[in-house]
Design a protein around this motif. Structure first.
Motif, PDB file in Angstrom:
ATOM      1  N   GLN A  37     -41.623 -31.823  17.799  1.00  0.00           N
ATOM      2  CA  GLN A  37     -41.386 -32.783  16.603  1.00  0.00           C
ATOM      3  C   GLN A  37     -41.906 -32.385  15.348  1.00  0.00           C
ATOM      4  O   GLN A  37     -42.489 -31.297  15.061  1.00  0.00           O
ATOM      5  CB  GLN A  37     -42.332 -34.104  17.145  1.00  0.00           C
ATOM      6  N   GLN A  91     -40.650 -45.063  12.607  1.00  0.00           N
ATOM      7  CA  GLN A  91     -39.935 -44.367  13.768  1.00  0.00           C
ATOM      8  C   GLN A  91     -40.314 -42.613  14.047  1.00  0.00           C
ATOM      9  O   GLN A  91     -40.328 -41.974  12.988  1.00  0.00           O
ATOM     10  CB  GLN A  91     -38.378 -44.255  13.616  1.00  0.00           C
ATOM     11  N   ASN A 101     -40.016 -39.368  16.438  1.00  0.00           N
ATOM     12  CA  ASN A 101     -39.148 -38.814  17.608  1.00  0.00           C
ATOM     13  C   ASN A 101     -39.825 -37.614  18.158  1.00  0.00           C
ATOM     14  O   ASN A 101     -40.421 -36.812  17.346  1.00  0.00           O
ATOM     15  CB  ASN A 101     -37.779 -38.506  16.991  1.00  0.00           C
ATOM     16  N   ARG A 122     -38.655 -47.125  21.584  1.00  0.00           N
ATOM     17  CA  ARG A 122     -37.266 -47.577  21.481  1.00  0.00           C
ATOM     18  C   ARG A 122     -36.204 -47.053  22.704  1.00  0.00           C
ATOM     19  O   ARG A 122     -35.433 -47.752  23.075  1.00  0.00           O
ATOM     20  CB  ARG A 122     -36.809 -46.740  20.220  1.00  0.00           C
ATOM     21  N   HIS A 150     -36.073 -37.156  25.232  1.00  0.00           N
ATOM     22  CA  HIS A 150     -35.892 -37.468  24.043  1.00  0.00           C
ATOM     23  C   HIS A 150     -36.762 -38.768  24.158  1.00  0.00           C
ATOM     24  O   HIS A 150     -36.348 -39.873  24.615  1.00  0.00           O
ATOM     25  CB  HIS A 150     -34.683 -37.514  23.287  1.00  0.00           C
ATOM     26  N   CYS A 175     -38.468 -41.626  21.600  1.00  0.00           N
ATOM     27  CA  CYS A 175     -38.550 -42.182  20.312  1.00  0.00           C
ATOM     28  C   CYS A 175     -39.428 -43.700  20.287  1.00  0.00           C
ATOM     29  O   CYS A 175     -39.130 -44.746  21.115  1.00  0.00           O
ATOM     30  CB  CYS A 175     -37.034 -42.755  19.833  1.00  0.00           C
ATOM     31  N   VAL A 221     -34.620 -32.214  18.114  1.00  0.00           N
ATOM     32  CA  VAL A 221     -34.388 -33.551  17.857  1.00  0.00           C
ATOM     33  C   VAL A 221     -32.812 -33.646  17.454  1.00  0.00           C
ATOM     34  O   VAL A 221     -32.110 -34.596  17.952  1.00  0.00           O
ATOM     35  CB  VAL A 221     -35.099 -34.353  17.040  1.00  0.00           C
ATOM     36  N   THR A 225     -29.613 -35.160  19.529  1.00  0.00           N
ATOM     37  CA  THR A 225     -29.006 -36.329  18.892  1.00  0.00           C
ATOM     38  C   THR A 225     -27.543 -36.306  18.856  1.00  0.00           C
ATOM     39  O   THR A 225     -26.830 -37.218  19.066  1.00  0.00           O
ATOM     40  CB  THR A 225     -29.804 -36.692  17.577  1.00  0.00           C
TER      41      THR A 225
END
Length: 429
Positions: free
Chosen positions: A7, A17, A19, A238, A277, A279, A328, A332
């Motif tokens: 990260q 936020q 991630n 999330r 992943h 979040c 990340v 994504t």
């Protein structure tokens, strides 16, 4: 076992936020541990379409033989033929048998006698497999499902009800052969039952695929692993998604253990690596603030195998706060790619060629950008380019084109691990 967190912990003031890509690496069985016991059900589509072309059923039988041959001694196993119902092939009277030289030979003779007749009702097949496996005290319960057609004799709601009933009871790896199966149906099964879905377009590769699936199951060393995630007061998770080897949303599978601690099931593992992943939204901080945004561990029951931290550090340094972790960013893009392929197939199904072409073009861009060369090549085969006119349009609706769409669809959740890496598919798949 190792757990690693990738990260960029640095955030601009007020950003909340966080991630992280979490890699779980199981190198092998814990010292002194016994291998888990296994029960496996092999389901073969027995509908009438399996007789055409004439090579289809013989190759499916050869695949079953390869899987039976790969079973570890004393593994509980059964062979089932699926049509509008599910019928035991071996043992003929139902139940499951322990794998020995004798029972393998008996099973092979039973498989050799199979014929094709009837329709397709996959929910019934899975429910029957669940009944067989429920009677087994095995650590690992696994199903291999082969179909050449869509779920014609069963409403989708019936299939969804069957999947809800089977969730958590076993893992299912499903394969499509021929031209009439549906990619979205296989993905629905794989997602609900924490398995894989794929197409085997070269029938001669089917036996090797079944053998590889079974050998992987026989190599499982740790059943019932889970990610345990602690987050601080005022935070909200999330999502938690598996992003390699395939995309699988685990968010709604959370079980609350205590306030601010939840577990996400990971299934049974061999010596393998998977990426996730995570979040989390946290209470935003001021410049100079640091906090523990999450504590993530891999557990089985009360045993903790490995643990790592997810951090948040607020800074006024834009060079630090604007950097997105390469991994990340990579995953994504891979997740967005899967969404664009899903959007393409939906638009094509609805006859909206303009939207389908736009989604396809974006999917190709994402595949190229994330290093997924195999997916990019597959997508490019779905368009006709007229160099003289300078136009691009979708390929005509033919049997080959429709099959190509289903293959791309069923493989849309498969990912490549590293940016710039090429996707690797077995020969014939």
């Amino acid at each position: 076992m190792l757990i690693e967190v990738d990260q960029n912990p640095y955030l601009a003031a007020g950003v909340r936020q966080v991630n992280a890509i979490v890699t779980v690496d199981v190198g092998g069985a814990p010292a002194g541990g016994r291998p888990p016991t296994v029960a496996q059900v092999l389901i073969i589509d027995g509908s009438a379409s399996m007789a055409y072309p004439q090579t289809k059923l013989p190759e499916a039988k050869r695949a079953l033989a390869a899987a039976i041959g790969a079973l570890r001694d004393d593994t509980a196993f059964a062979v089932v033929v699926g049509t509008h119902t599910a019928q035991p092939v071996y043992p003929a009277g139902g139940g499951m048998a322990a794998a020995t030289a004798r029972t393998r030979q008996e099973a092979l003779r039973a498989v050799d006698a199979l014929t094709a007749d009837g329709h397709t009702r996959i929910g019934r097949w899975l429910t029957f497999a669940a009944e067989l496996l429920a009677a087994q005290p095995a650590d690992v319960r696994h199903v291999v499902l082969l179909t050449d057609g869509r779920n014609s004799e069963e409403h989708q709601d019936e299939l969804r009800d069957a999947l809800r009933a089977c969730a958590g009871a076993f893992v299912c790896d499903c394969r499509g052969i021929g031209r009439d199966w549906k990619g979205e149906e296989l993905l629905m099964i794989a997602d609900a039952l924490n398995g894989s879905a794929d197409a085997v377009t070269d029938l001669s590769a089917l036996a090797g695929d079944f053998q590889a699936i079974t050998e992987k199951v026989m190599g499982k060393v740790l059943p019932d692993l889970a990610i345990r995630l602690w987050t601080p007061t005022g935070s909200a998770v999330r999502f938690v998604n598996q992003v390699h080897p395939r995309i699988l949303d685990l968010t709604d599978r959370r079980t609350d253990i205590e306030p601010r601690v939840g577990e996400y099931p990971l299934g049974t593992w061999g010596a393998e690596r998977r990426d996730y992943h995570v979040c989390v939204d946290v209470e935003p901080g001021d410049v100079g603030d640091e906090m523990l945004a999450g504590r993530i561990s891999v557990v089985r029951g009360d045993r903790v195998y490995a643990e790592e931290r997810i951090l948040a550090i607020w800074t006024a340094d834009e060079e630090r706060s604007t950097v997105v972790s390469e991994r990340v960013q990579h995953y994504t893009a891979q997740t967005e790619l899967a969404g664009e392929i899903q959007g393409f197939t939906a638009a094509r199904r609805e006859g909206d060629e303009a939207l389908a072409l736009a989604r396809l073009r974006r999917a190709v861009e994402l595949a190229d950008g994330s290093g997924d060369a195999a997916t990019a090549r597959s997508l490019e085969q779905l368009v006709d380019v007229d160099d003289e006119r300078g136009t691009v349009q979708l390929v005509r609706r033919t049997g080959d084109a429709d099959l190509a769409v289903e293959v791309v669809t069923v493989r849309r959740t498969q990912t490549v691990r590293e940016p710039g890496a090429a996707a690797r598919h077995d020969a014939g798949r």
